[in-house]
Design a protein around this motif. Structure first.
Motif, mmCIF file in Angstrom:
data_model
loop_
_atom_site.group_PDB
_atom_site.id
_atom_site.type_symbol
_atom_site.label_atom_id
_atom_site.label_comp_id
_atom_site.label_asym_id
_atom_site.label_seq_id
_atom_site.Cartn_x
_atom_site.Cartn_y
_atom_site.Cartn_z
ATOM 1 N N ARG A 1 0.771 -1.001 -0.082
ATOM 2 C CA ARG A 1 -0.153 -0.010 0.031
ATOM 3 C C ARG A 1 0.921 1.207 -0.327
ATOM 4 O O ARG A 1 1.883 1.246 1.502
ATOM 5 N N PRO A 2 0.581 2.037 -0.959
ATOM 6 C CA PRO A 2 1.544 3.191 -1.340
ATOM 7 C C PRO A 2 1.483 4.117 -0.070
ATOM 8 O O PRO A 2 0.269 4.935 0.416
ATOM 9 N N ALA A 3 2.180 4.921 0.480
ATOM 10 C CA ALA A 3 1.865 6.311 1.051
ATOM 11 C C ALA A 3 2.063 7.804 0.370
ATOM 12 O O ALA A 3 2.155 7.234 -0.542
ATOM 13 N N GLY A 4 1.291 8.142 1.143
ATOM 14 C CA GLY A 4 1.149 10.182 0.629
ATOM 15 C C GLY A 4 0.876 10.852 1.670
ATOM 16 O O GLY A 4 -0.429 9.837 2.766
ATOM 17 N N GLU A 5 0.413 11.827 1.198
ATOM 18 C CA GLU A 5 -0.913 12.906 2.093
ATOM 19 C C GLU A 5 -1.242 14.200 1.236
ATOM 20 O O GLU A 5 -0.771 14.363 0.143
ATOM 21 N N LEU A 6 -1.801 14.557 1.924
ATOM 22 C CA LEU A 6 -2.763 15.243 2.167
ATOM 23 C C LEU A 6 -1.832 17.148 1.250
ATOM 24 O O LEU A 6 -1.026 17.066 2.209
ATOM 25 N N HIS A 7 -2.262 18.028 0.398
ATOM 26 C CA HIS A 7 -1.219 19.203 0.295
ATOM 27 C C HIS A 7 -1.490 19.722 1.183
ATOM 28 O O HIS A 7 -3.146 20.112 1.592
ATOM 29 N N PRO A 8 -0.955 20.725 2.103
ATOM 30 C CA PRO A 8 -1.429 21.364 2.885
ATOM 31 C C PRO A 8 -2.696 22.406 3.643
ATOM 32 O O PRO A 8 -3.465 22.413 4.169
ATOM 33 N N GLN A 9 -2.630 22.725 1.630
ATOM 34 C CA GLN A 9 -4.075 23.443 1.867
ATOM 35 C C GLN A 9 -4.382 23.375 0.952
ATOM 36 O O GLN A 9 -5.682 23.662 0.148
ATOM 37 N N ALA A 10 -5.612 21.823 0.091
ATOM 38 C CA ALA A 10 -6.136 21.511 0.160
ATOM 39 C C ALA A 10 -7.580 21.578 0.943
ATOM 40 O O ALA A 10 -7.359 22.086 1.564
ATOM 41 N N HIS A 11 -8.167 21.756 -0.977
ATOM 42 C CA HIS A 11 -9.786 21.780 -0.648
ATOM 43 C C HIS A 11 -10.384 21.513 0.092
ATOM 44 O O HIS A 11 -11.304 22.047 0.958
ATOM 45 N N ILE A 12 -10.135 19.814 -0.015
ATOM 46 C CA ILE A 12 -10.889 18.953 0.831
ATOM 47 C C ILE A 12 -10.246 18.907 2.370
ATOM 48 O O ILE A 12 -11.434 19.136 3.469
ATOM 49 N N MET A 13 -9.420 19.238 3.058
ATOM 50 C CA MET A 13 -8.942 19.966 4.000
ATOM 51 C C MET A 13 -9.920 21.598 4.506
ATOM 52 O O MET A 13 -10.076 21.328 5.922
ATOM 53 N N GLN A 14 -10.030 21.748 3.919
ATOM 54 C CA GLN A 14 -10.494 23.159 4.389
ATOM 55 C C GLN A 14 -11.811 23.228 4.343
ATOM 56 O O GLN A 14 -12.780 23.938 5.954
ATOM 57 N N VAL A 15 -12.546 21.941 3.598
ATOM 58 C CA VAL A 15 -14.142 22.200 3.743
ATOM 59 C C VAL A 15 -14.376 20.865 4.858
ATOM 60 O O VAL A 15 -14.958 21.605 5.345
ATOM 61 N N ILE A 16 -13.789 20.295 4.776
ATOM 62 C CA ILE A 16 -13.816 19.092 5.976
ATOM 63 C C ILE A 16 -13.609 20.368 7.589
ATOM 64 O O ILE A 16 -14.195 19.973 8.419
ATOM 65 N N ARG A 17 -12.950 20.651 8.049
ATOM 66 C CA ARG A 17 -12.290 21.799 9.186
ATOM 67 C C ARG A 17 -13.283 22.473 8.717
ATOM 68 O O ARG A 17 -13.513 23.546 10.254
ATOM 69 N N ALA A 18 -14.022 23.588 7.820
ATOM 70 C CA ALA A 18 -15.181 24.579 7.751
ATOM 71 C C ALA A 18 -16.771 23.442 8.837
ATOM 72 O O ALA A 18 -16.664 23.823 9.444
ATOM 73 N N VAL A 19 -16.361 22.530 8.609
ATOM 74 C CA VAL A 19 -17.711 21.730 8.379
ATOM 75 C C VAL A 19 -17.718 21.308 9.997
ATOM 76 O O VAL A 19 -18.462 21.698 11.125
ATOM 77 N N ASP A 20 -16.602 21.430 10.701
ATOM 78 C CA ASP A 20 -16.317 20.589 12.004
ATOM 79 C C ASP A 20 -16.294 21.953 13.136
ATOM 80 O O ASP A 20 -17.648 21.460 14.051
ATOM 81 N N ALA A 21 -16.149 23.149 12.461
ATOM 82 C CA ALA A 21 -15.238 24.047 13.055
ATOM 83 C C ALA A 21 -17.888 24.282 13.522
ATOM 84 O O ALA A 21 -18.375 24.794 14.372
ATOM 85 N N GLN A 22 -18.493 24.879 12.141
ATOM 86 C CA GLN A 22 -19.425 24.875 12.011
ATOM 87 C C GLN A 22 -20.821 24.142 12.739
ATOM 88 O O GLN A 22 -21.629 24.401 13.819
ATOM 89 N N LEU A 23 -19.975 22.844 12.935
ATOM 90 C CA LEU A 23 -20.797 21.360 13.721
ATOM 91 C C LEU A 23 -20.578 22.018 15.230
ATOM 92 O O LEU A 23 -20.642 21.294 16.033
ATOM 93 N N GLY A 24 -19.222 22.726 15.656
ATOM 94 C CA GLY A 24 -18.424 22.675 17.070
ATOM 95 C C GLY A 24 -17.761 21.390 17.393
ATOM 96 O O GLY A 24 -18.409 20.638 18.462
ATOM 97 N N ASN A 25 -17.573 20.520 16.516
ATOM 98 C CA ASN A 25 -16.779 19.147 16.125
ATOM 99 C C ASN A 25 -15.472 19.047 15.939
ATOM 100 O O ASN A 25 -15.000 19.471 15.894
ATOM 101 N N ALA A 26 -15.118 18.491 17.211
ATOM 102 C CA ALA A 26 -13.726 18.286 17.786
ATOM 103 C C ALA A 26 -12.853 17.390 16.611
ATOM 104 O O ALA A 26 -13.413 16.023 17.502
ATOM 105 N N ALA A 27 -12.403 17.494 15.716
ATOM 106 C CA ALA A 27 -11.509 15.849 14.667
ATOM 107 C C ALA A 27 -10.088 16.039 14.708
ATOM 108 O O ALA A 27 -9.613 17.054 14.696
#
Ligand SMILES: [Zn+2]
Length: 420
Positions: A332-358
């Motif tokens: 299984r290959p290793a890899g990581e998300l680009h630090p400014q990836a849009h998907i990360m921005q979106v999930i973190r905005a959703v968590d902030a909106q829902l008051g969810n700590a992840a």
């Protein structure tokens, strides 16, 4: 979205936060949230139903057929199953390209495992009920709520129940999807649902290498051929030495000898013996180092057992000596998300909106494949809580599933964008 110079990984862009806030304010979203809360009994029912259909590695077809039927009932379009058994359904959008919502169908449990799936209060019990009963149920919940409240979005949504995530499946379902240009070039974002929970974001792909080691020798009778080299003893020697290989805490690196087999009877010198070894690391270099350590341990063990054979039966000549083979059964290959990836921005905005700590984590999931190709992907849980994954005592607690589902719905629609 192009990366903004100087933007911190921890910062969510105000525009993304604003987009999620206005999404949340839509009356359809409020109805969707109410629907998800009210339909929990139906969701638990689906989860029990699917967990009762065995889905051992390389044997997911019955569960896949069940999922395809559900996709059709829930109004998804272009429902089909590909040649390896991945099940697809789409919810159309106005633009080209896809946001995928996927969950693996397979379990770690071999065919014939007693499934004894049951419910007690808010808890569901049974092998695979959480991993990945929770993920597959969440996909159905999202498809159902989209149908119920008539939500529209810009990018089409591609729902996938994929095969081969666990163990020897080696991510074959996802690998197959992303090897097809039709999908690889059109999937913009991949949201992978794996197991229970709402408190994690897997944005880094933990790599692994797995081997089947087979040692062969001439075999013989335990009395009359005494002294012949013994493959089981070679494995024992190799394990003893390989197990002492030092591993760093950072980058975290692990190994496991998970299965050992060999021999025919108590009074036969075995002709062969085998073991299965799992090596994992956040670093490709560490995985390579451990693979070399494993080969070295085997070379040494063969050498030692050959010398011991000489000492036990100095005058005897065997038709052939010891040999070993290292067969790769997982990579299984290793890899990581680009630090400014849009998907990360979106999930973190959703968590902030829902008051969810992840917390951001590194793990081995279906997201490894798109991440290793440089594509935007994360893996999150299907809500609720779970435990005992990969054991017969596995459980899932439906309490709080709603939060996980809201999170998935908002992330998915945030990524798909607003319909005009
Ligand atoms: Zn899983």
């Amino acid at each position: 979205m192009p990366p903004r110079p100087g933007a911190e990984v921890s910062e969510v862009l105000p525009s993304v936060q604003q987009q999620i806030a206005s999404l949340c304010a839509l009356p359809e979203i409020r109805s969707a949230f109410t629907w998800l809360r009210a339909r929990e009994p139906q969701l638990a029912q689906w989860q029990l139903e699917l967990a009762r259909i065995a889905a051992p590695p390389f044997g997911e077809s019955a569960r896949g057929a069940w999922l395809a039927e559900k996709f059709k009932e829930l109004g998804l379009e272009q429902v089909h199953t590909d040649e390896v058994g991945n099940v697809f359904g789409t919810h159309s959008g106005q633009r080209h390209g896809y946001v995928t919502l996927s969950a693996h169908l397979d379990t770690v449990f071999p065919a014939g495992t007693p499934l004894n799936v049951r419910q007690q209060g808010s808890r569901l019990y049974g092998p695979g009920v959480s991993d990945n009963g929770a993920g597959v149920t969440a996909i159905l919940a999202i498809a159902a709520v989209l149908q119920a409240v008539g939500l529209r979005h810009a990018l089409p949504l591609l729902f996938i129940g994929n095969v081969g995530e666990e163990g020897e499946g080696d991510l074959r379902g996802m690998r197959h999807i992303f090897s097809a240009p039709r999908w690889k070039d059109s999937i913009h974002y991949s949201l992978v649902l794996d197991g229970a929970g709402s408190d994690t974001i897997v944005a880094e792909a933990l790599g692994s290498r797995r081997f089947e080691v087979i040692v062969r020798g001439p075999g013989g009778h335990s009395w009359s051929d005494f002294g012949a080299p013994n493959p089981i003893v070679v494995l024992a020697r190799a394990i003893q030495s390989f197990a002492q290989t030092p591993v760093p805490a950072v980058p975290k690196t692990t190994f496991n000898v998970g299965v050992i087999r060999g021999g025919a009877s108590v009074n036969s010198i075995p002709e062969s013996a085998s073991m299965r070894v799992d090596i994992r690391s956040t670093s490709m270099a560490e995985m390579e180092r451990l693979e070399r350590a494993l080969r070295y341990a085997l070379d040494q063990a063969v050498e030692e057992e050959s010398q011991a054979t000489e000492a036990r039966a100095p005058s005897h000549r065997w038709p052939f000596g010891l040999s070993f083979e290292l067969v790769a059964i997982g990579n299984r290959p290793a890899g990581e998300l680009h630090p400014q990836a849009h998907i990360m921005q979106v999930i973190r905005a959703v968590d902030a909106q829902l008051g969810n700590a992840a917390q951001v984590q590194r793990a081995s999931t279906d997201a490894n494949i798109p991440l290793s190709l440089g594509l935007e992907a994360i893996a999150i849980g299907g809500g609720g809580t779970g435990g005992g994954a990969h054991t017969l005592q596995e459980w899932f607690d439906c309490s709080g599933r709603e939060l996980g589902l809201k999170r998935i719905l908002l992330a998915l629609l945030g990524l798909a964008g607003k319909a005009l």
